[in-house]
Each structure stands twice: as C-alpha cells, then as structure tokens.
Design an enzyme around this catalytic site. Structure first.
Site, PDB file in Angstrom:
ATOM      1  N   GLY A  47       0.779  -1.015  -0.042  1.00  0.00           N
ATOM      2  CA  GLY A  47      -0.087   0.019   0.126  1.00  0.00           C
ATOM      3  C   GLY A  47       0.808   1.075   0.224  1.00  0.00           C
ATOM      4  N   CYS A 131      -9.573   2.724   5.157  1.00  0.00           N
ATOM      5  CA  CYS A 131      -9.009   3.788   5.844  1.00  0.00           C
ATOM      6  C   CYS A 131      -9.924   4.655   6.557  1.00  0.00           C
ATOM      7  CB  CYS A 131      -7.964   4.453   4.987  1.00  0.00           C
ATOM      8  SG  CYS A 131      -6.925   3.471   3.886  1.00  0.00           S
ATOM      9  N   LYS A 166     -11.306  -1.970  -3.137  1.00  0.00           N
ATOM     10  CA  LYS A 166     -11.058  -3.268  -2.216  1.00  0.00           C
ATOM     11  C   LYS A 166     -11.969  -3.031  -0.990  1.00  0.00           C
ATOM     12  CE  LYS A 166      -7.651  -6.148   0.037  1.00  0.00           C
ATOM     13  NZ  LYS A 166      -6.074  -6.122  -0.016  1.00  0.00           N
ATOM     14  N   ILE A 192     -12.093  -9.952  -0.086  1.00  0.00           N
ATOM     15  CA  ILE A 192     -12.222  -9.037   0.973  1.00  0.00           C
ATOM     16  C   ILE A 192     -11.011  -8.367   1.588  1.00  0.00           C
ATOM     17  CG2 ILE A 192     -14.897  -9.639   1.829  1.00  0.00           C
ATOM     18  CD1 ILE A 192     -13.240 -11.336   3.964  1.00  0.00           C
ATOM     19  N   GLY A 218      -5.860 -15.322   6.652  1.00  0.00           N
ATOM     20  CA  GLY A 218      -5.555 -16.374   6.551  1.00  0.00           C
ATOM     21  C   GLY A 218      -6.816 -17.465   6.492  1.00  0.00           C
ATOM     22  N   GLY A 266      -2.590 -14.308  -0.410  1.00  0.00           N
ATOM     23  CA  GLY A 266      -2.217 -13.368   0.551  1.00  0.00           C
ATOM     24  C   GLY A 266      -1.323 -13.743   1.440  1.00  0.00           C
ATOM     25  N   THR A 267      -1.709 -14.260   2.791  1.00  0.00           N
ATOM     26  CA  THR A 267      -1.366 -15.004   3.844  1.00  0.00           C
ATOM     27  C   THR A 267      -0.149 -16.063   3.588  1.00  0.00           C
ATOM     28  OG1 THR A 267      -2.754 -14.023   5.743  1.00  0.00           O
ATOM     29  CG2 THR A 267      -1.557 -15.910   6.199  1.00  0.00           C
TER      30      THR A 267
END
Length: 304
Positions: A47, A131, A166, A192, A218, A266-267
């Site tokens: 980011g 944010c 997102k 998500i 995760g 991701g994870t």
C-alpha cells in the site's frame, strides 16, 4: 487439450486469474527468486500513501489459530519514493502491476491517483477504502456506501487507469456498498479486505498488538470471504477479485465458482513463497481432469 486461463478485470488483461494481496508480496522484487513474476496474472504491491508513513507501534503481527492478525498501519515511504525507486523495476515486468492506494481524505486519494496516472509500468490502481476518514471522525471510508462512492468517483476522475476498489468485510451490508462503488464508476472489486480482530496476552493482561486491534487474514476468514464474494457477485455486474484465506488451488477454485473472475493470494505467501505458482498449476490440473478448456466457464458456476 488447450487450456485458457486468461481473464479480464475491466480493461486489464491477465494471462491467468492469480494475483497477490497487497502487503504480502512487497514490491515483487522480494519474491522474484522464488516465482517468475511474469507468470502471474498480476501483482498487487504494498500500500502507498501520499506522504511517508511510519506505521503503527509494535508488535504489529501475531499468529492466531488458522490466521494472522496484522496492524502494520500502512508503513511505506510515500508515492515519491515509489515512483523513483520501484517504478523502474515495474517497467521491466511483463505482468500487470497494480498499486494499492490509501488516503486520509477523498482529496488525498485523488492526488495520489493523479500522481500514479503519469507513471509507466503501472497497470491499475487498487483503492483501499478501509482507511479512516479524518474529516468524518475517523470512520472508515468503506463503512458507508456514500463515502465509498465518493472516494471511487474522485479516483476515477483523477486517472485513466482501471480502478479496482477493495471492499471491507467490517460492514452490515457489503452488497449495498458494492453497488454504490459500481455506480461511482469502479472497474472491478477486490473482495475482501481483512476482518477486524484482536488478541490478548493473559500473562500481561494487555492486547498483544501495539495498536490493540488488527486485520485478521488466513484460512480463518475464508468462509466469510466466500460468502462476501457470493453476495457481491449477485449484486453487481463488474468483475471481482476474490481473496481471503486462499492457500491452495482448491481454495482459489471455490472463489471462482462463487463468482470471482480472479483471485488474490495473501497470507499463503508468508507460509510458502511458491504458493502462487502452485495454485496456477493446480488450476491447470483441475481443468484438465474435468475436461474444461476455459477457466471463465467456472466463474459463478456454483450459482447455476
């Protein structure tokens, strides 16, 4: 059998549906010894904000059963540093580079989008609307359909790049927000972001994370993420990048069957740096074994 794994997210052509989740893949360079980046459909980099950010107090990461809580706080060197130090690397890649952006105000998102619009080597923007909005008492932009739409519109008016928004799962009705963002001009949706969670140290009798709460990712979030993709697919007509607990090809295929055009890993990257490559191979194997020539035939097929 000739297989087609190519997909489209708005104007973005991807050679396969596999990309990476922002914040788990650095700027791509870190994983290049393990994965040929050009074999991925896209990479989503860490980011970026208008100004440099130091991030949240430590500790920032904690393992939980079947997941990770993170509270990085958008630590990054700012857009000027990205343009000077990372964009030259992006230009050398054949794959799509998607830059994830965050802001404190709608105007900041617009300024950031305009700066990135001028750079070569960037294929699309992913807009993080989780944010806090400093003008609205710190409530997340993505927590309300009006502010989510406002940010989307500002970004769309500031760039010619495809805009992927997102979505946060920490809302009452994710489909309502998805529709509002689509109406504001989004080219696609990432579904998500992390779930808000926390962990407590019973010996110290204090929260483990320095910032008290963090984002859960995760395998623990996969059922929630799948449900969100399912609901959003029924609510909008723009493509979805599904994410949340994807560890292998079977997980990825579940998201595609639920309605995702592409998936974001991701994870799993922390656990296995080869995860993205193995997921692509697993998808190819599934298509071959089931006599399916085109991955697009599976998008939303569980709804039929």
């Amino acid at each position: 059998m000739k297989l087609n794994l190519a997909v489209k997210i708005g104007q973005l052509d991807m050679i396969n549906p596999v990309t990476t989740a922002s914040g788990t893949f650095g700027y791509g360079q870190e994983y290049s010894p393990y994965v040929d980046l050009n074999q991925l459909g896209a990479i989503v980099v860490k980011g970026t904000t208008l100004e440099p950010r130091e991030g949240n107090p430590t500790p920032r990461l904690v393992e939980t059963p079947s997941g990770i809580l993170n509270s990085i706080g958008l630590q990054n060197s700012g857009v000027d540093y990205l343009l000077e130090h990372y964009v030259p690397f992006f230009k050398k890649l054949q794959t799509n580079v998607i830059v994830n952006i965050s802001g404190n105000t709608a105007e900041e998102y617009g300024q950031l989008a305009a700066r990135l619009d001028e750079a070569d080597g960037i294929a699309a923007l992913e807009v993080n609307i989780s944010c806090p909005n400093v003008k609205k008492g710190g409530m997340a932009f993505g927590g309300d359909f009006r502010t989510a739409a406002e940010v989307t519109k500002v970004v769309k008016n500031s760039t010619a790049l495809p805009v992927i928004v997102k979505l946060s799962p920490n809302v009452t009705d994710i489909a309502e927000i998805a529709r509002a963002v689509e109406g504001a001009g989004a080219d696609g949706l990432s579904v998500i972001n992390t779930l808000l969670g926390m962990a407590i140290d019973v010996r110290k009798r204090k929260p483990v994370l320095g910032n008290t709460m963090g984002g859960l990712s995760g395998p623990a979030v996969k059922p929630v993420a799948l449900r969100a993709v399912w609901q959003v697919y029924k609510a909008v007509h723009i493509p979805i990048i599904g994410m949340g607990g994807i560890m292998n090809a079977t997980d990825a295929l579940e998201f595609i069957l639920a309605g995702a055009q592409a998936v974001s890993v991701g994870t799993a990257n922390f656990v296995n740096p080869y995860a993205t490559k193995e997921i692509i191979q697993g998808m190819e194997k599934y298509l071959m074994e089931n006599g399916i020539g085109d991955i697009n035939e599976l998008v939303g097929a569980a709804h039929l």
